[in-house]
Write a protein that holds these residues in place. Structure first.
Motif, PDB file in Angstrom:
ATOM      1  N   LYS A  70      39.739  38.024  37.278  1.00  0.00           N
ATOM      2  CA  LYS A  70      40.478  38.798  36.253  1.00  0.00           C
ATOM      3  C   LYS A  70      40.593  40.278  36.600  1.00  0.00           C
ATOM      4  O   LYS A  70      40.515  41.145  35.715  1.00  0.00           O
ATOM      5  CB  LYS A  70      39.836  38.621  34.860  1.00  0.00           C
ATOM      6  CG  LYS A  70      39.661  37.162  34.451  1.00  0.00           C
ATOM      7  CD  LYS A  70      39.196  37.039  33.019  1.00  0.00           C
ATOM      8  CE  LYS A  70      38.867  35.599  32.680  1.00  0.00           C
ATOM      9  NZ  LYS A  70      38.366  35.426  31.322  1.00  0.00           N
ATOM     10  N   ASP A  72      43.063  41.891  37.213  1.00  0.00           N
ATOM     11  CA  ASP A  72      44.232  42.490  36.542  1.00  0.00           C
ATOM     12  C   ASP A  72      43.833  43.231  35.272  1.00  0.00           C
ATOM     13  O   ASP A  72      44.440  44.251  34.917  1.00  0.00           O
ATOM     14  CB  ASP A  72      45.274  41.405  36.222  1.00  0.00           C
ATOM     15  CG  ASP A  72      44.708  40.288  35.363  1.00  0.00           C
ATOM     16  OD1 ASP A  72      44.981  40.246  34.172  1.00  0.00           O
ATOM     17  OD2 ASP A  72      43.960  39.453  35.904  1.00  0.00           O
ATOM     18  N   LEU A  73      42.775  42.734  34.594  1.00  0.00           N
ATOM     19  CA  LEU A  73      42.342  43.398  33.357  1.00  0.00           C
ATOM     20  C   LEU A  73      41.771  44.785  33.646  1.00  0.00           C
ATOM     21  O   LEU A  73      41.882  45.689  32.812  1.00  0.00           O
ATOM     22  CB  LEU A  73      41.307  42.537  32.614  1.00  0.00           C
ATOM     23  CG  LEU A  73      41.810  41.181  32.106  1.00  0.00           C
ATOM     24  CD1 LEU A  73      40.682  40.402  31.438  1.00  0.00           C
ATOM     25  CD2 LEU A  73      42.960  41.390  31.108  1.00  0.00           C
ATOM     26  N   SER A 103      42.581  38.095  41.072  1.00  0.00           N
ATOM     27  CA  SER A 103      43.217  37.796  39.781  1.00  0.00           C
ATOM     28  C   SER A 103      44.073  36.545  39.927  1.00  0.00           C
ATOM     29  O   SER A 103      44.941  36.485  40.803  1.00  0.00           O
ATOM     30  CB  SER A 103      44.097  38.965  39.348  1.00  0.00           C
ATOM     31  OG  SER A 103      44.931  38.548  38.279  1.00  0.00           O
ATOM     32  N   SER A 104      43.820  35.573  39.063  1.00  0.00           N
ATOM     33  CA  SER A 104      44.684  34.381  39.049  1.00  0.00           C
ATOM     34  C   SER A 104      46.036  34.749  38.455  1.00  0.00           C
ATOM     35  O   SER A 104      47.043  34.107  38.749  1.00  0.00           O
ATOM     36  CB  SER A 104      44.062  33.281  38.191  1.00  0.00           C
ATOM     37  OG  SER A 104      42.775  32.989  38.646  1.00  0.00           O
ATOM     38  N   LYS A 105      46.054  35.792  37.646  1.00  0.00           N
ATOM     39  CA  LYS A 105      47.302  36.173  36.975  1.00  0.00           C
ATOM     40  C   LYS A 105      48.280  36.818  37.960  1.00  0.00           C
ATOM     41  O   LYS A 105      49.455  36.452  38.002  1.00  0.00           O
ATOM     42  CB  LYS A 105      46.969  37.139  35.827  1.00  0.00           C
ATOM     43  CG  LYS A 105      48.137  37.424  34.925  1.00  0.00           C
ATOM     44  CD  LYS A 105      47.695  38.265  33.748  1.00  0.00           C
ATOM     45  CE  LYS A 105      48.867  38.683  32.885  1.00  0.00           C
ATOM     46  NZ  LYS A 105      48.434  39.564  31.792  1.00  0.00           N
TER      47      LYS A 105
HETATM   48  N1  LIG Z   1      43.813  38.135  32.507  1.00  0.00           N
HETATM   49  C1  LIG Z   1      43.351  37.082  33.173  1.00  0.00           C
HETATM   50  N2  LIG Z   1      42.891  35.995  32.497  1.00  0.00           N
HETATM   51  C2  LIG Z   1      42.436  34.942  33.217  1.00  0.00           C
HETATM   52  C3  LIG Z   1      42.410  34.949  34.636  1.00  0.00           C
HETATM   53  N3  LIG Z   1      41.873  33.769  35.051  1.00  0.00           N
HETATM   54  C4  LIG Z   1      41.597  33.065  33.945  1.00  0.00           C
HETATM   55  N4  LIG Z   1      41.929  33.769  32.830  1.00  0.00           N
HETATM   56  C5  LIG Z   1      41.753  33.334  31.446  1.00  0.00           C
HETATM   57  O1  LIG Z   1      40.371  33.073  31.212  1.00  0.00           O
HETATM   58  C6  LIG Z   1      40.201  31.910  30.401  1.00  0.00           C
HETATM   59  C7  LIG Z   1      39.311  30.899  31.120  1.00  0.00           C
HETATM   60  O2  LIG Z   1      39.964  30.488  32.292  1.00  0.00           O
HETATM   61  P1  LIG Z   1      39.560  29.150  33.029  1.00  0.00           P
HETATM   62  O3  LIG Z   1      40.385  29.064  34.266  1.00  0.00           O
HETATM   63  O4  LIG Z   1      39.607  27.998  32.086  1.00  0.00           O
HETATM   64  O5  LIG Z   1      38.046  29.459  33.388  1.00  0.00           O
HETATM   65  P2  LIG Z   1      36.975  28.507  34.082  1.00  0.00           P
HETATM   66  O6  LIG Z   1      35.985  29.391  34.710  1.00  0.00           O
HETATM   67  O7  LIG Z   1      37.665  27.492  34.933  1.00  0.00           O
HETATM   68  O8  LIG Z   1      36.260  27.786  32.895  1.00  0.00           O
HETATM   69  P3  LIG Z   1      35.289  26.492  32.964  1.00  0.00           P
HETATM   70  O9  LIG Z   1      36.216  25.349  32.638  1.00  0.00           O
HETATM   71  O10 LIG Z   1      34.267  26.761  31.919  1.00  0.00           O
HETATM   72  O11 LIG Z   1      34.733  26.401  34.334  1.00  0.00           O
HETATM   73  C8  LIG Z   1      41.606  31.402  30.104  1.00  0.00           C
HETATM   74  O12 LIG Z   1      41.956  31.907  28.826  1.00  0.00           O
HETATM   75  C9  LIG Z   1      42.466  32.023  31.182  1.00  0.00           C
HETATM   76  O13 LIG Z   1      43.790  32.247  30.738  1.00  0.00           O
HETATM   77  C10 LIG Z   1      42.907  36.109  35.312  1.00  0.00           C
HETATM   78  O14 LIG Z   1      42.937  36.231  36.553  1.00  0.00           O
HETATM   79  N5  LIG Z   1      43.353  37.134  34.532  1.00  0.00           N
END
Ligand SMILES: Nc1nc2c(ncn2[C@@H]2O[C@H](COP(=O)(O)OP(=O)(O)OP(=O)(O)O)[C@@H](O)[C@H]2O)c(=O)[nH]1
Length: 152
Positions: A70, A72-73, A103-105
């Motif tokens: 994240k 981007d935040l 950032s995945s975004k």
């Molecule tokens: N701004 C932003 N939000 C992100 C990013 N990556 C994930 N999110 C948000 O973070 C939240 C959790 O994302 P997930 O991809 O489900 O996280 P995870 O680590 O796979 O979660 P688990 O299933 O518990 O392993 C979601 O609301 C996403 O939209 C990012 O790069 N930037």
């Protein structure tokens, strides 16, 4: 990587310690692990350390890549950073891990991370094959195989 194509098989395991036993089934024998934490959430970094310990205890041949997500935040507002970069860098040095902030975004540094995983895989596998074939002379400080490993 160079003239080689590396196909990565990627398993996204559950992040919660609750699924520790199940996650282990997925990462058994893995050559690389990308341990992610949320750059805006210090508790997620503490949980990442739990997984690093697990990997160190269970998967000797697994290289670790720390990945702060994240980013981007933080571009939007630097005050959102919950994990100090230098603290993580010190920790990464201590556990001999690479560190990326992605950032995945926006896609920031995602390609670089997986490119590094693939490069390290190729380099360290080549090194391993060479040492397995020739054996390692521990008395020889500058063996040819060490040089070829670093110059690949
Ligand atoms: N701004 C932003 N939000 C992100 C990013 N990556 C994930 N999110 C948000 O973070 C939240 C959790 O994302 P997930 O991809 O489900 O996280 P995870 O680590 O796979 O979660 P688990 O299933 O518990 O392993 C979601 O609301 C996403 O939209 C990012 O790069 N930037």
């Amino acid at each position: 990587v160079g003239d080689q194509t590396v196909t990565l098989g990627i398993w996204d395991t559950a992040g919660s310690e609750r699924y520790e036993a199940m996650s282990r089934i997925y990462y058994r024998g893995a050559r690389a692990a990308v341990v992610c934490y949320d750059l805006t959430d210090s508790s997620s970094f503490q949980r990442a350390k739990f997984w690093v310990n697990e990997l160190q205890n269970c998967e000797e041949g697994c290289r670790i890549y720390l990945c702060g997500t994240k980013s981007d935040l933080l571009e939007e507002d630097r005050r959102k950073r919950g994990v100090d970069f230098h603290d993580v860098q010190d920790y990464a040095d201590e556990i001999k891990a690479e560190l990326f902030e992605t950032s995945s975004k926006t896609g920031q540094s995602v390609d670089e991370l997986f490119q590094k995983v693939a490069e390290d895989y190729v380099h360290f596998t080549a090194f391993q094959v060479m040492t397995e074939e020739k054996g390692v002379d521990l008395g020889q400080r500058s063996g040819a195989y060490f040089y070829s490993c670093c110059h690949h």
